[in-house]
Enzyme design. Structure first.
Site, PDB file in Angstrom:
ATOM      1  N   GLU A  74      27.817   4.539   2.853  1.00  0.00           N
ATOM      2  CA  GLU A  74      26.947   4.390   4.010  1.00  0.00           C
ATOM      3  C   GLU A  74      27.724   4.389   5.319  1.00  0.00           C
ATOM      4  OE1 GLU A  74      25.099   0.479   4.619  1.00  0.00           O
ATOM      5  OE2 GLU A  74      26.450  -0.326   3.091  1.00  0.00           O
ATOM      6  N   GLU A 130      16.990  -5.106   3.336  1.00  0.00           N
ATOM      7  CA  GLU A 130      18.279  -5.761   3.513  1.00  0.00           C
ATOM      8  C   GLU A 130      18.308  -6.352   4.925  1.00  0.00           C
ATOM      9  OE1 GLU A 130      22.973  -4.817   2.632  1.00  0.00           O
ATOM     10  OE2 GLU A 130      21.934  -3.655   4.162  1.00  0.00           O
TER      11      GLU A 130
END
Length: 258
Positions: free
Chosen positions: A143, A240
């Site tokens: 990511e 998240e």
């Protein structure tokens, strides 16, 4: 139809870690994420997941000292042996827990390291990870992380992440697209998601600013979720975020999608 996962390292922290899969299931989640499921025996996690009836969507390869403010492992020259040991540990856990995807955190290399050397190191480590996890039929993602919260993070835009993935050249390596991080760094969320859907292996989200639940910041999540639902995306969409109150009191967005 969107499939949501709850990141148990940030949500449901009101209860002990091994009780969080059941808490997530009661709240309406079919899958969960655990950033680093290495503090408990894998068999204990397996029982907790099975008893709750949830799938493990994602976990991370151990990242060394990154979460404590250090450089991390994957993109740091000289730490290759440590990283390979981390992959070995992740593979042992993955054999038991069978996560859909394993995430690799690039890290924040010391400025003394030349960027190209760090990228070469990261690319080699990602190739190794993809090969190891490929034998287990598990996908790998990496990511981009914003450099406001994480100054010096090696991969900080979706473009940089895709260039890295192209360099590695492994079929089971894709991008983890984090809506919060990319809103901070580049915006244009829906266009990016639509343009690169086939190359995205996992999506995570939080609102900005504050990294709290949808509805607390500037992101129009109704439109973002609608766009994702219309895409040929087959992964989970992971919550998240840092709950602004009790986790259960921050799930209005989830009810709105049912």
């Amino acid at each position: 139809m969107l499939r949501f996962s709850a990141n148990l390292s940030m949500l449901f922290t009101e209860v002990p870690e091994l009780e969080r899969p059941a808490a997530a299931r009661r709240a309406g989640f079919d899958a969960v994420e655990v950033q680093f499921p290495y503090d408990h025996d894998a068999a204990a996690w397996q029982r907790a997941l099975q008893e709750a009836g949830v799938e493990l969507a994602l976990c991370n390869v151990p990242a060394g000292d990154l979460m404590a403010g250090g450089q991390g492992l994957a993109g740091v020259p000289g730490r290759e042996a440590e990283y390979r040991e981390a992959v070995r540990q992740a593979a042992e856990v993955a054999r038991v827990l069978r996560p859909r995807t394993i995430n690799v955190l690039a890290g924040c290399p010391d400025p003394q390291h030349e960027r190209e050397r760090c990228l070469d190191t990261l690319a080699a480590n990602l190739a190794h990870t993809a090969d190891v996890m490929g034998e287990l039929a598990i996908g790998v993602v990496t990511e981009a992380v914003n450099t406001v919260d994480r100054p010096g993070y090696l991969i900080d835009t979706s473009r940089a992440a895709f260039e890295l993935i192209d360099r590695v050249g492994r079929a089971n390596l894709r991008l983890q697209y984090d809506i919060y991080h990319m809103q901070v760094m580049e915006g244009d969320l829906i266009r990016t998601l639509r343009s690169h859907c086939a190359r995205i292996g996992h999506i995570q989200f939080a609102d900005n600013p504050g990294r709290h639940e949808p509805g607390t910041g500037e992101i129009h999540f109704a439109k973002v979720f609608e766009a994702i639902a219309a895409m040929p995306y087959d992964g989970f969409v992971g919550a998240e975020y840092v709950p602004s109150g009790r986790t259960e009191d921050t799930l209005g967005w989830l009810g709105a999608r049912r």
